[in-house]
Design a protein around this motif. Structure first.
Motif, PDB file in Angstrom:
ATOM      1  N   SER A 184       0.771  -1.075   0.126  1.00 27.20           N
ATOM      2  CA  SER A 184      -0.053  -0.021   0.008  1.00 27.20           C
ATOM      3  C   SER A 184       0.954   1.253   0.220  1.00 27.20           C
ATOM      4  CB  SER A 184      -1.005   0.012   1.027  1.00 27.20           C
ATOM      5  OG  SER A 184      -0.200   0.108   2.357  1.00 27.20           O
ATOM      6  N   GLY A 185       0.268   2.447  -0.422  1.00 28.28           N
ATOM      7  CA  GLY A 185       1.298   3.548  -0.381  1.00 28.28           C
ATOM      8  C   GLY A 185       0.198   4.810  -1.207  1.00 28.28           C
ATOM      9  N   GLU A 186       0.839   5.787  -1.269  1.00 34.70           N
ATOM     10  CA  GLU A 186       0.364   6.976  -2.003  1.00 34.70           C
ATOM     11  C   GLU A 186       1.382   7.360  -2.774  1.00 34.70           C
ATOM     12  OE1 GLU A 186      -0.291  10.391   0.640  1.00 34.70           O
ATOM     13  OE2 GLU A 186       0.516   9.385   2.163  1.00 34.70           O
ATOM     14  N   LEU A 187       0.810   8.248  -3.840  1.00 37.93           N
ATOM     15  CA  LEU A 187       1.613   8.981  -4.791  1.00 37.93           C
ATOM     16  C   LEU A 187       1.018  10.324  -5.168  1.00 37.93           C
ATOM     17  CD1 LEU A 187       3.614   8.924  -7.292  1.00 37.93           C
ATOM     18  CD2 LEU A 187       1.764   7.514  -8.634  1.00 37.93           C
ATOM     19  N   LEU A 188       1.707  11.287  -5.372  1.00 39.20           N
ATOM     20  CA  LEU A 188       1.257  12.620  -5.997  1.00 39.20           C
ATOM     21  C   LEU A 188       1.795  12.813  -7.382  1.00 39.20           C
ATOM     22  CD1 LEU A 188      -0.376  15.164  -5.469  1.00 39.20           C
ATOM     23  CD2 LEU A 188       1.626  16.134  -4.394  1.00 39.20           C
ATOM     24  N   VAL A 189       1.040  13.207  -8.257  1.00 36.94           N
ATOM     25  CA  VAL A 189       1.293  13.579  -9.681  1.00 36.94           C
ATOM     26  C   VAL A 189       0.835  14.768 -10.023  1.00 36.94           C
ATOM     27  CG1 VAL A 189       1.217  12.891 -12.120  1.00 36.94           C
ATOM     28  CG2 VAL A 189       1.460  11.017 -10.562  1.00 36.94           C
ATOM     29  N   GLY A 190       1.649  15.744 -10.283  1.00 39.84           N
ATOM     30  CA  GLY A 190       1.509  17.272 -10.354  1.00 39.84           C
ATOM     31  C   GLY A 190       0.757  17.272 -11.942  1.00 39.84           C
ATOM     32  N   PHE A 363      -6.396  18.298 -21.214  1.00 42.02           N
ATOM     33  CA  PHE A 363      -5.148  18.264 -21.541  1.00 42.02           C
ATOM     34  C   PHE A 363      -4.690  16.825 -22.002  1.00 42.02           C
ATOM     35  CE2 PHE A 363      -1.031  20.588 -20.377  1.00 42.02           C
ATOM     36  CZ  PHE A 363      -0.126  19.799 -21.415  1.00 42.02           C
ATOM     37  N   ARG A 364      -4.019  16.911 -23.169  1.00 41.77           N
ATOM     38  CA  ARG A 364      -3.451  15.887 -23.906  1.00 41.77           C
ATOM     39  C   ARG A 364      -3.476  14.496 -23.170  1.00 41.77           C
ATOM     40  NH1 ARG A 364       1.515  16.299 -27.853  1.00 41.77           N
ATOM     41  NH2 ARG A 364       0.717  14.716 -29.439  1.00 41.77           N
ATOM     42  N   GLY A 365      -4.394  13.817 -23.370  1.00 44.58           N
ATOM     43  CA  GLY A 365      -4.659  12.357 -22.417  1.00 44.58           C
ATOM     44  C   GLY A 365      -5.698  12.393 -21.758  1.00 44.58           C
ATOM     45  N   PHE A 366      -6.233  13.584 -21.140  1.00 46.09           N
ATOM     46  CA  PHE A 366      -7.367  13.718 -20.680  1.00 46.09           C
ATOM     47  C   PHE A 366      -8.032  12.698 -19.668  1.00 46.09           C
ATOM     48  CE2 PHE A 366     -12.434  14.586 -21.084  1.00 46.09           C
ATOM     49  CZ  PHE A 366     -12.247  15.897 -21.585  1.00 46.09           C
ATOM     50  N   GLY A 367      -6.994  12.762 -18.723  1.00 39.81           N
ATOM     51  CA  GLY A 367      -7.138  11.619 -17.429  1.00 39.81           C
ATOM     52  C   GLY A 367      -6.317  10.396 -17.734  1.00 39.81           C
ATOM     53  N   GLY A 368      -6.537   9.891 -19.017  1.00 39.74           N
ATOM     54  CA  GLY A 368      -5.578   8.680 -19.200  1.00 39.74           C
ATOM     55  C   GLY A 368      -4.296   8.487 -18.769  1.00 39.74           C
ATOM     56  N   PRO A 369      -3.394   9.654 -18.929  1.00 40.53           N
ATOM     57  CA  PRO A 369      -2.153   9.239 -18.184  1.00 40.53           C
ATOM     58  C   PRO A 369      -2.395   9.192 -16.873  1.00 40.53           C
ATOM     59  CG  PRO A 369      -2.224  11.168 -20.091  1.00 40.53           C
ATOM     60  CD  PRO A 369      -3.832  10.645 -19.767  1.00 40.53           C
ATOM     61  N   GLN A 370      -3.061  10.035 -16.217  1.00 43.11           N
ATOM     62  CA  GLN A 370      -3.365  10.279 -14.677  1.00 43.11           C
ATOM     63  C   GLN A 370      -3.755   8.871 -14.193  1.00 43.11           C
ATOM     64  OE1 GLN A 370      -4.166  12.771 -16.800  1.00 43.11           O
ATOM     65  NE2 GLN A 370      -4.549  14.616 -15.576  1.00 43.11           N
ATOM     66  N   GLY A 371      -4.551   8.158 -14.890  1.00 41.41           N
ATOM     67  CA  GLY A 371      -5.234   6.702 -14.575  1.00 41.41           C
ATOM     68  C   GLY A 371      -4.038   5.847 -14.599  1.00 41.41           C
ATOM     69  N   ALA A 372      -3.362   5.639 -15.855  1.00 44.64           N
ATOM     70  CA  ALA A 372      -2.474   4.693 -16.039  1.00 44.64           C
ATOM     71  C   ALA A 372      -1.120   4.728 -15.299  1.00 44.64           C
ATOM     72  CB  ALA A 372      -2.170   4.797 -17.507  1.00 44.64           C
ATOM     73  N   ILE A 373      -0.635   5.851 -14.782  1.00 46.96           N
ATOM     74  CA  ILE A 373       0.642   6.004 -14.162  1.00 46.96           C
ATOM     75  C   ILE A 373       0.461   5.301 -12.890  1.00 46.96           C
ATOM     76  CG2 ILE A 373       0.324   8.213 -12.925  1.00 46.96           C
ATOM     77  CD1 ILE A 373       3.473   8.722 -13.928  1.00 46.96           C
ATOM     78  N   ALA A 374      -0.569   5.471 -12.424  1.00 48.48           N
ATOM     79  CA  ALA A 374      -0.607   4.843 -10.908  1.00 48.48           C
ATOM     80  C   ALA A 374      -0.529   3.284 -10.924  1.00 48.48           C
ATOM     81  CB  ALA A 374      -2.209   4.893 -10.338  1.00 48.48           C
ATOM     82  N   ILE A 375      -1.067   2.411 -12.074  1.00 51.93           N
ATOM     83  CA  ILE A 375      -0.906   1.065 -11.983  1.00 51.93           C
ATOM     84  C   ILE A 375       0.879   0.881 -12.398  1.00 51.93           C
ATOM     85  CG2 ILE A 375      -1.446   0.632 -14.394  1.00 51.93           C
ATOM     86  CD1 ILE A 375      -2.364  -1.491 -11.510  1.00 51.93           C
ATOM     87  N   GLU A 376       1.281   1.613 -12.980  1.00 55.58           N
ATOM     88  CA  GLU A 376       2.659   1.557 -13.442  1.00 55.58           C
ATOM     89  C   GLU A 376       3.546   1.627 -12.167  1.00 55.58           C
ATOM     90  OE1 GLU A 376       3.915   0.435 -16.124  1.00 55.58           O
ATOM     91  OE2 GLU A 376       2.381   0.280 -17.334  1.00 55.58           O
ATOM     92  N   TYR A 377       3.131   2.307 -11.469  1.00 58.59           N
ATOM     93  CA  TYR A 377       3.757   2.868 -10.023  1.00 58.59           C
ATOM     94  C   TYR A 377       3.806   1.714  -9.298  1.00 58.59           C
ATOM     95  CZ  TYR A 377       5.702   5.796  -6.483  1.00 58.59           C
ATOM     96  OH  TYR A 377       6.740   6.257  -5.377  1.00 58.59           O
ATOM     97  N   ILE A 378       2.452   1.133  -9.308  1.00 57.29           N
ATOM     98  CA  ILE A 378       2.361  -0.191  -8.268  1.00 57.29           C
ATOM     99  C   ILE A 378       3.285  -1.404  -8.778  1.00 57.29           C
ATOM    100  CG2 ILE A 378       0.642  -1.936  -7.965  1.00 57.29           C
ATOM    101  CD1 ILE A 378      -1.554   0.478  -7.863  1.00 57.29           C
ATOM    102  N   LEU A 379       3.239  -1.661 -10.291  1.00 59.36           N
ATOM    103  CA  LEU A 379       3.880  -2.776 -10.620  1.00 59.36           C
ATOM    104  C   LEU A 379       5.364  -2.534 -10.448  1.00 59.36           C
ATOM    105  CD1 LEU A 379       1.709  -3.291 -14.027  1.00 59.36           C
ATOM    106  CD2 LEU A 379       1.995  -4.880 -12.077  1.00 59.36           C
TER     107      LEU A 379
END
Length: 792
Positions: A184-190, A363-379
């Motif tokens: 478990s953890g947390e992440l902040l993406v600007g 903004f280019r990606g429209f939430g997609g990048p913000q959703g996907a980076i979380a699972i990449e961080y987890i993996l």
């Protein structure tokens, strides 16, 4: 048979055309405005010759993040040099609102200000400089109110612009109970500033009979038409919005150009004179919204092989003071949390935090990048916890290669029917020499005390379509003139991405003529009505199909007419007519396109047509957050190698390899350019582009001097971009795939390569707590944290 016609046709050039080989799509044609850009002859909104009597507007902005306006003294403003008029909210003749979905976004604040930079009044003067000088003379008496500035604070206060979203599948608690491992953890993406080269600008020109022409730098002319009509208290048919091109948009001109269009039009209507409103860069960045920053809290269960068995994530975005497009951004983040991975049991919650900051937007990606980076961080964390290479853990979690594997249904219920991520990653792993370079980097780090290298390979799976179904439609007009030249108008807007070039190629291909004979005109609401925004990577998909439909109607008429010229009279004859290389032929008969068009005109054949397209098979239930929201998926992957200085936190991207799935590309040169640009832009978001508000809620990074976008020196010297050989399984325009937004996720590999380099400080035994953007300061903090873990 008419012997005269027969003789004419036989006299035409009979050089055989290889129809199977001839094509105008799939060719690397230059951008239709490339020469104009280079020569400085491309006309942007500020380049349009100003009509006599043109005035210039400027906005008076709030200096407080959250306050009631007790009093406002505009006497000195009105008395300033060159000032013609000053307007406040009560002067707006129609509706004081420019919100694209929820009507919570006033054009001018009326008694309550909700962020530093919110427009309160407008000054109209005889020059741009005089207007800007005048706004500074205002005296405002504020009653300050408590301000919420971060998504974490908004969540703690239960301050949201929209009700929270929740998507669940399976039984996460049961999955956690049987999981061999949990983390478990947390992440902040600007967030990220769009930083388009051309700032926000609108030029409003009054016309007869309450008409209003608005020349606007916008991705959504129809939305601007609606906002202006409502603000003026007029019907939509009184307002024409036109946009020839933008100097960049990236989503920042989808909804937020509305403020500028409305203010210019209101001022022009009241003064009966043309009014231009051009934002200074500082004002632009202070007023407009950015990419949403996200705060994540996650909990994941996984087995001994690193396969995720259950995942729970809570995402809270900084929406800003109003809803704007936060709802679809959050929806897309929820739908892209999986990225390229099958997640059997998930619980995903998304909240749009209401904060006293700029209202964030597309903004280019429209939430997609913000959703996907979380699972990449987890993996990335799972791989390090198990002592495995990140690529191996990612492979284990990929969606299945085919339906028989039973791992091909997304968390929102859409079946993944075109999964090519295995083959694409296989190809990139070999072409980038990933395994060899991993070994070399490990050896380098073992002998280098200060400089450390990192390597990462990350994949992309990105859904293409608006996740609001009715927006997936487009219209086009195609006119063929008697000299054989063709004029096209469609609902997409050109922001440098090449949509006009691609649409022109589609029309040229359909009519079998050289691209040079096709011209695309400015987007214009009086020509194509009710257009969707050029966004969600759908510009070429939708408008290309609509233009193809219009051109095909003309082609069919010309084919029928051609058959009548030599006496044929059945549909079999019509289907045998070919259009290629500027010639129309069937068997031994041929004629040039201009000659046939001239004859068709004389025979009163209609030589223009409209076209329409609506993407089939889409549906979405926003209550259950399930459905089939995407037409198809675009795929890609990248490998990045970086080096960091552990003493200063400085870093450099040494090499990047990107492989992107553009389907059967309409224009490979343009698509590769889009991938390259998206990669660098995404890299900037994750590394250097830091937005910072002070304790009073003022954005301090509001100019090029304080906000760091990537420069040419930040691009890797070794930058290898290729298109994956593929054809879309869906019936997209010529089986191509979108290339606007998905490549922005490719530079995830840069961020995780930096994290890999930091982890090497302690032999990859600990997960560096690295937030994005990974600035030099953030890198140093993460190194210090890893060293502390290793020491104790």
């Amino acid at each position: 048979m008419n012997t005269q016609t027969d003789a004419f046709l036989k006299d035409q050039p009979a050089t055989p055309v290889d129809v199977a080989q001839w094509a105008e799509v799939g060719q690397s044609h230059p951008h239709e405005s490339a020469a104009l850009h280079v020569l400085g002859e491309a006309t942007y909104t500020d380049d349009i010759p100003e009509a006599q009597g043109t005035l210039h507007a400027a906005l008076g902005l709030s200096q407080k993040a959250h306050a009631r306006v007790r009093a406002i003294n505009l006497d000195a403003v009105r008395a300033a040099t060159g000032v013609v008029a000053v307007y406040v909210a009560s002067d707006i003749p129609g509706t004081n609102d420019c919100g694209p979905i929820i009507h919570d976004d006033p054009i001018l604040a009326d008694g309550l200000v909700q962020y530093v930079g919110q427009p309160i009044f407008v000054v109209v003067a005889d020059s741009h400089d005089n207007a800007r000088r005048a706004v500074r003379k205002v005296v405002v008496d504020y009653e300050e109110l408590p301000a919420i500035l971060t998504p974490q604070a908004a969540h703690a206060a239960r301050s949201y612009v929209l009700p929270p979203m929740h998507l669940a599948r399976g039984d996460v608690e049961s999955a956690f109970a049987i999981a061999a491992h949990k983390l478990s953890g947390e992440l902040l993406v600007g967030g990220q500033e769009q930083f388009y080269l051309e700032g926000q600008i609108s030029y409003a020109i009054p016309k007869e009979g309450n008409g209003m022409l608005v020349q606007c730098s916008t991705q959504h002319p129809s939305e601007m038409q609606h906002v202006v009509a409502h603000a003026l208290g007029l019907h939509a048919h009184n307002v024409v919005v036109e946009c020839r091109r933008m100097g960049g948009g990236f989503g920042g001109k989808e909804s937020q150009s509305a403020l500028w269009a409305a203010v210019a039009a209101i001022s022009a209507q009241k003064l009966k004179r043309p009014v231009k409103l051009r934002a200074d860069r500082d004002d632009d960045m202070m007023v407009t919204g950015k990419r949403h920053c996200f705060h994540y809290e996650y909990e994941v269960g996984y087995d001994n092989d690193g396969r995720i068995v259950g995942a729970r994530v809570q995402m809270v975005s900084r929406a800003g003071y109003s809803a704007d497009l936060s709802a679809p951004v959050a929806t897309r983040a929820v739908c892209h949390f999986d990225n390229a991975y099958y997640l059997s049991d998930v619980d995903i919650r998304a909240m749009c935090g209401k904060t006293n900051t700029q209202s964030n937007t597309a903004f280019r990606g429209f939430g997609g990048p913000q959703g996907a980076i979380a699972i990449e961080y987890i993996l990335d964390e799972i791989a390090r916890n198990l002592g495995r290479d990140g690529l191996d853990i990612r492979r284990i979690n990929f969606y299945g290669r085919n339906e028989s594997e039973g791992r091909n249904v997304t968390q929102y219920g859409q079946i993944v029917v075109d999964n090519i991520i295995h083959e694409l990653v296989d190809e990139l792993e070999v072409s980038s020499a990933y395994r060899q370079r991993r070994a070399e980097i490990n050896a380098y780090n073992a002998s280098s005390l200060v400089l450390k290298k990192g390597l990462a390979l990350t994949p992309v799976k990105f859904g293409i379509a608006f996740n609001v179904t009715h927006l997936n439609q487009a219209g086009a007009l195609v006119h063929v003139y008697t000299d054989g030249s063709v004029l096209v108008n469609h609902g997409g807007t050109e922001m440098g991405q090449g949509v006009n070039t691609k649409v022109a190629q589609v029309v040229a291909h359909e009519l079998g003529i050289p691209l040079a004979l096709v011209r695309v005109t400015a987007t214009d609401t009086s020509k194509i009505a009710n257009t969707s925004a050029t966004a969600a990577s759908t510009g070429a998909d939708l408008n290309g199909k609509a233009a193809q439909n219009a051109a095909n109607k003309i082609r069919q008429r010309l084919a029928e007419f051609f058959v009548t010229l030599f006496g044929g009279d059945n549909s079999a004859d019509i289907t045998a007519v070919t259009f290629a290389a500027g010639m129309i032929q069937m068997g031994e008969y041929s004629i040039s396109f201009p000659d046939l068009v001239q004859k068709a005109y004389m025979a009163r054949v209609q030589l223009w047509s409209d076209g329409f397209y609506a993407t089939p098979g889409l549906y979405w239930d926003s209550k259950t957050m399930t459905g089939h929201p995407f037409s198809y998926f675009a795929y890609g992957a990248s490998v990045s190698e970086v080096v960091i200085d552990t003493l200063t936190g400085e870093w450099k991207l040494l090499r990047a390899d990107a492989l992107y799935d553009a389907g059967a590309s309409l224009n490979p040169a343009l698509d590769i350019g889009q991938v390259e640009g998206a990669f660098i832009q995404g890299m900037g978001w994750l590394t250097t582009e830091e937005l910072w508000w002070n304790k009073d809620g003022k954005l301090m990074t509001h100019a090029p001097s304080t906000y760091k976008i990537p420069a040419i020196s930040d691009c890797p010297q070794d930058f290898r971009v290729s298109l994956f050989k593929n054809r879309n399984v869906e019936d997209s325009i010529h089986r191509s795939k979108a290339v606007g937004e998905p490549p922005l996720l490719l530079p995830f590999s840069v961020f995780f390569a930096i994290r890999d380099a930091i982890a090497s400080v302690a032999d990859h035994r600990y997960n560096p707590p690295l937030n994005a953007p990974a600035t030099s300061e953030a890198i140093l903090q993460a190194i210090t944290a890893v060293e502390a873990m290793a020491a104790g």
